[in-house]
Design a protein around this motif. Structure first.
Motif, PDB file in Angstrom:
ATOM      1  N   PHE A 145     -94.024  66.013  -2.013  1.00  0.00           N
ATOM      2  CA  PHE A 145     -94.597  64.941  -2.819  1.00  0.00           C
ATOM      3  C   PHE A 145     -96.124  65.008  -2.917  1.00  0.00           C
ATOM      4  N   GLU A 146     -96.740  66.017  -2.311  1.00  0.00           N
ATOM      5  CA  GLU A 146     -98.202  66.050  -2.256  1.00  0.00           C
ATOM      6  C   GLU A 146     -98.830  66.109  -3.650  1.00  0.00           C
ATOM      7  N   TRP A 147     -98.106  66.688  -4.608  1.00  0.00           N
ATOM      8  CA  TRP A 147     -98.656  66.812  -5.952  1.00  0.00           C
ATOM      9  C   TRP A 147     -98.197  65.693  -6.874  1.00  0.00           C
ATOM     10  N   ASN A 148     -97.440  64.754  -6.348  1.00  0.00           N
ATOM     11  CA  ASN A 148     -97.161  63.552  -7.114  1.00  0.00           C
ATOM     12  C   ASN A 148     -98.445  62.718  -7.194  1.00  0.00           C
ATOM     13  N   LYS A 149     -98.803  62.269  -8.382  1.00  0.00           N
ATOM     14  CA  LYS A 149    -100.083  61.587  -8.577  1.00  0.00           C
ATOM     15  C   LYS A 149    -100.241  60.358  -7.681  1.00  0.00           C
ATOM     16  N   PHE A 150     -99.188  59.557  -7.593  1.00  0.00           N
ATOM     17  CA  PHE A 150     -99.230  58.335  -6.792  1.00  0.00           C
ATOM     18  C   PHE A 150     -99.443  58.665  -5.316  1.00  0.00           C
ATOM     19  N   ALA A 151     -98.672  59.620  -4.806  1.00  0.00           N
ATOM     20  CA  ALA A 151     -98.782  60.001  -3.404  1.00  0.00           C
ATOM     21  C   ALA A 151    -100.131  60.665  -3.117  1.00  0.00           C
ATOM     22  N   ARG A 152    -100.561  61.558  -4.031  1.00  0.00           N
ATOM     23  CA  ARG A 152    -101.815  62.276  -3.805  1.00  0.00           C
ATOM     24  C   ARG A 152    -103.008  61.321  -3.784  1.00  0.00           C
ATOM     25  N   ASN A 153    -103.039  60.366  -4.711  1.00  0.00           N
ATOM     26  CA  ASN A 153    -104.154  59.417  -4.743  1.00  0.00           C
ATOM     27  C   ASN A 153    -104.206  58.565  -3.478  1.00  0.00           C
ATOM     28  N   THR A 154    -103.030  58.209  -2.957  1.00  0.00           N
ATOM     29  CA  THR A 154    -102.994  57.426  -1.722  1.00  0.00           C
ATOM     30  C   THR A 154    -103.490  58.266  -0.550  1.00  0.00           C
ATOM     31  N   LEU A 155    -103.165  59.543  -0.544  1.00  0.00           N
ATOM     32  CA  LEU A 155    -103.682  60.438   0.497  1.00  0.00           C
ATOM     33  C   LEU A 155    -105.205  60.556   0.405  1.00  0.00           C
ATOM     34  N   ILE A 156    -105.722  60.690  -0.801  1.00  0.00           N
ATOM     35  CA  ILE A 156    -107.177  60.748  -0.977  1.00  0.00           C
ATOM     36  C   ILE A 156    -107.815  59.459  -0.462  1.00  0.00           C
ATOM     37  N   VAL A 167    -110.805  66.653   3.746  1.00  0.00           N
ATOM     38  CA  VAL A 167    -109.416  66.761   3.282  1.00  0.00           C
ATOM     39  C   VAL A 167    -109.260  66.023   1.956  1.00  0.00           C
ATOM     40  N   ALA A 168    -109.865  64.836   1.881  1.00  0.00           N
ATOM     41  CA  ALA A 168    -109.809  64.069   0.634  1.00  0.00           C
ATOM     42  C   ALA A 168    -110.438  64.865  -0.506  1.00  0.00           C
ATOM     43  N   ARG A 169    -111.564  65.519  -0.224  1.00  0.00           N
ATOM     44  CA  ARG A 169    -112.241  66.301  -1.261  1.00  0.00           C
ATOM     45  C   ARG A 169    -111.392  67.503  -1.695  1.00  0.00           C
ATOM     46  N   ALA A 170    -110.718  68.150  -0.723  1.00  0.00           N
ATOM     47  CA  ALA A 170    -109.867  69.296  -1.054  1.00  0.00           C
ATOM     48  C   ALA A 170    -108.709  68.872  -1.961  1.00  0.00           C
ATOM     49  N   LEU A 171    -108.088  67.718  -1.639  1.00  0.00           N
ATOM     50  CA  LEU A 171    -107.005  67.214  -2.480  1.00  0.00           C
ATOM     51  C   LEU A 171    -107.520  66.892  -3.882  1.00  0.00           C
ATOM     52  N   PHE A 172    -108.707  66.326  -3.930  1.00  0.00           N
ATOM     53  CA  PHE A 172    -109.315  65.970  -5.214  1.00  0.00           C
ATOM     54  C   PHE A 172    -109.621  67.216  -6.047  1.00  0.00           C
ATOM     55  N   ASP A 173    -110.215  68.217  -5.401  1.00  0.00           N
ATOM     56  CA  ASP A 173    -110.615  69.425  -6.123  1.00  0.00           C
ATOM     57  C   ASP A 173    -109.427  70.216  -6.654  1.00  0.00           C
ATOM     58  N   CYS A 174    -108.281  70.107  -5.952  1.00  0.00           N
ATOM     59  CA  CYS A 174    -107.117  70.901  -6.354  1.00  0.00           C
ATOM     60  C   CYS A 174    -106.560  70.480  -7.709  1.00  0.00           C
ATOM     61  N   SER A 175    -106.352  69.160  -7.884  1.00  0.00           N
ATOM     62  CA  SER A 175    -105.660  68.783  -9.127  1.00  0.00           C
ATOM     63  C   SER A 175    -105.931  67.367  -9.599  1.00  0.00           C
ATOM     64  N   ALA A 176    -106.859  66.668  -8.949  1.00  0.00           N
ATOM     65  CA  ALA A 176    -106.980  65.239  -9.252  1.00  0.00           C
ATOM     66  C   ALA A 176    -108.161  64.897 -10.143  1.00  0.00           C
ATOM     67  N   LYS A 177    -108.868  65.896 -10.661  1.00  0.00           N
ATOM     68  CA  LYS A 177    -110.123  65.611 -11.349  1.00  0.00           C
ATOM     69  C   LYS A 177    -109.967  64.878 -12.671  1.00  0.00           C
ATOM     70  N   ARG A 178    -108.759  64.794 -13.182  1.00  0.00           N
ATOM     71  CA  ARG A 178    -108.561  64.075 -14.435  1.00  0.00           C
ATOM     72  C   ARG A 178    -108.131  62.624 -14.215  1.00  0.00           C
ATOM     73  N   ASP A 179    -107.956  62.246 -12.954  1.00  0.00           N
ATOM     74  CA  ASP A 179    -107.413  60.923 -12.629  1.00  0.00           C
ATOM     75  C   ASP A 179    -108.542  60.007 -12.169  1.00  0.00           C
ATOM     76  N   VAL A 180    -108.815  58.935 -12.911  1.00  0.00           N
ATOM     77  CA  VAL A 180    -109.918  58.041 -12.572  1.00  0.00           C
ATOM     78  C   VAL A 180    -109.705  57.363 -11.230  1.00  0.00           C
ATOM     79  N   VAL A 181    -108.436  57.123 -10.847  1.00  0.00           N
ATOM     80  CA  VAL A 181    -108.145  56.508  -9.542  1.00  0.00           C
ATOM     81  C   VAL A 181    -108.614  57.416  -8.411  1.00  0.00           C
ATOM     82  N   ALA A 182    -108.370  58.728  -8.556  1.00  0.00           N
ATOM     83  CA  ALA A 182    -108.803  59.680  -7.530  1.00  0.00           C
ATOM     84  C   ALA A 182    -110.324  59.740  -7.448  1.00  0.00           C
TER      85      ALA A 182
END
Length: 533
Positions: A145-156, A167-182
């Motif tokens: 579930f790490e790449w699920n948007k909801f789960a990933r944002n909560t991890l960040i 760790v939060a920055r690594a998760l963000f850099d991987c795939s979250a840059k288009r998500d304003v919540v991240a």
């Protein structure tokens, strides 16, 4: 235990389908549960149970324990019910309930989905349970579930707040840059950790800035005391909400710029934004520090208009404190008497306020009244009643209350309680007893206690004890000119001019300068002031 039933009634089905919107109290929830038990339901009506759990866990905020009780009676709760109760528990005032519920879920080998872990991670964030949160991160990865948007944002959000910002920055850099919540979550993480430069870089790079991100950045500057930077961003916000205004108002109060806080409130009203309780608490604090009684009265009127005349405990306590420190004890008493709900702070505020402003009998009588209620007096309460005794010279009552605090309420006196007793004994001229009292203290006396005794020695002309008190005082601090002047005055009052000369020589040898006296005149129209030597 609530089980499936072979029968159901259409009226019940219709009623249960709107539980979420109609059950606004614990009593209503219990009525619906009773209806379900009496009428029963079949598997196609299982949504009724879901509605009940949702209403108890999410809608009625004070019903989370009841929600757990109902859940425990369900024979086969589905995943929606588990997740709903996890969500409600995580956002309740007992987030640890979510952790224990998840442990139960694992024990029963209930398979989680991508909604499950974010709710538990939110509880870990609120509790700052870093170890548990990191373990959950592993389980999120294990279940894919790490790449699920909801789960990933909560991890960040978790790692930004209480885990590893890297760790939060690594998760963000991987795939979250288009998500304003991240973006907002990571920016908030850097801001909370004091890394405002990194937070501002992220904020400036954001492709889309939502109001949350603006508020996060303004809050970061406010917490670092950088009010000019905060104001710059505040002025640039496209659209503000009450949180934006509250951050700035409370920031000005915390930084001691109380007039600016009140000015910002006027701007807030002009903009059409309505204040909430947080706004009003900050404003009352500003009025208290400024001694702005007239403004405080206006805010009091606004509070009564907003709340239909009913005061919350927090606002009531703040009003009592404001009126007491502005010297209007009649209004403070009115607020206290009108409060429907009170806590220990309510009693403390009025008892201490009355003691400080000279309403001695009322302060002591309210203390005695408090002892008859469910509220247990604490350290602050006894400071109030001891101040009342000290200022009125009630030596026997003061001794009795001091012993009552220790022997009946089992409270350990602190330096303020000891100071009140020294002040009481000193005022009454019982200097030897005061000196012996200090020597038998369970804690080390501080400079204020010795200064209190020194002042009493001056009033009563006791040169010998004054010298002993001053010796102890100079052992603790050597640069306060007032301590030397006080001892010099004690010598002078007894005609010991050689002692006066000795004190002056001691001041010279230690480089202590007596502060030059001056008068302060404030010009009301522009706030200018002049010092007159």
């Amino acid at each position: 235990m609530i089980r499936k039933s072979a029968t159901s009634k259409s009226s019940f089905c219709h009623q249960s389908s709107s539980l979420g919107s109609h059950c606004a109290s614990l009593r209503a929830l219990k009525q619906m549960q009773a209806c379900m038990i009496i009428n029963g339901f079949n598997s196609s009506r299982r949504s009724a149970l879901r509605e009940l759990i949702f209403a108890a866990a999410i809608v009625v905020q004070s019903a989370i324990h009841y929600a757990h009780q109902v859940f425990a009676q369900i024979a086969e709760p589905d995943l929606f019910m588990w997740n709903t109760l996890l969500r409600g528990s995580a956002q309740s005032n007992k987030p640890q309930l979510a952790i224990s519920l998840y442990a139960q879920m694992e024990k029963l080998q209930v398979q989680p989905d991508h909604f499950t872990f974010p709710f538990v991670l939110k509880a870990c964030t609120r509790l700052s349970w870093t170890g548990m949160g990191c373990a959950l991160h592993g389980k999120v990865t294990k279940h894919g579930f790490e790449w699920n948007k909801f789960a990933r944002n909560t991890l960040i959000y978790f790692h930004s707040n209480c885990g590893e910002i890297r760790v939060a920055r690594a998760l963000f850099d991987c795939s979250a840059k288009r998500d304003v919540v991240a973006w907002s979550a990571l920016t908030a993480g850097y801001a909370r950790k004091g890394e405002l430069h990194m937070a501002r870089c992220l904020f400036d790079e954001m492709p889309v800035k939502d109001l949350v991100s603006w508020n996060v950045m303004i809050t970061g500057y406010v917490k670092q005391g950088e009010m000019e930077c905060a104001r710059e961003l505040f002025d640039a916000v496209p659209k503000r909400d009450v949180v934006t205004w509250n951050v700035m108002i409370s920031g000005y109060v915390e930084s001691g710029e109380h007039k600016k806080a009140l000015e910002m409130y006027e701007e807030m009203k002009s903009s059409g934004e309505n204040p909430d309780e947080v706004t009003l608490l900050s404003l009352l604090s500003a009025c208290t520090n400024l001694g702005a009684l007239d403004v405080g009265k206006k805010i009091h009127s606004s509070i009564l208009e907003m709340g239909d005349g009913v005061l919350s405990v927090f606002l009531g306590n703040s009003l009592i404190d404001m009126y007491a420190k502005c010297g209007n004890m009649d209004k403070a008493l009115d607020v206290f008497q009108c409060m429907r709900d009170r806590d220990v702070s309510s009693w403390n505020s009025i008892i201490v306020g009355l003691a400080f402003t000279g309403y001695i009998d009322k302060s002591i009588s309210l203390f005695e009244e408090m002892r008859k209620t469910k509220f247990e007096p604490n350290e602050i309460t006894f400071i109030g009643v001891l101040i009342a005794c000290s200022r009125s010279g009630r030596i026997d009552e003061g001794r009795a209350y001091f012993n009552l605090m220790k022997d009946v309420h089992h409270l350990q006196p602190n330096v303020k309680h000891y100071g009140c007793m020294v002040d009481l004994l000193g005022r009454m001229g019982l200097l030897n007893e005061a000196f012996e009292f200090i020597n038998t203290m369970d804690i080390e006396p501080n400079a204020i206690i010795w200064r209190t005794l020194l002042g009493a020695c001056k009033i009563h002309g006791n040169v010998e004890l004054g010298k002993q008190a001053n010796a102890q005082l100079l052992r603790l601090r050597k640069d306060e000119s007032g301590d030397y002047v006080l001892l010099s005055n004690i010598y002078a009052s007894g005609g010991e001019w050689s002692g006066v000369e000795d004190v002056r020589n001691l001041m010279d040898s230690r480089g202590v300068k007596k502060e030059r006296g001056f008068s302060l005149v404030e010009k009301k129209n522009d706030g200018a002031h002049f010092s007159v030597p």
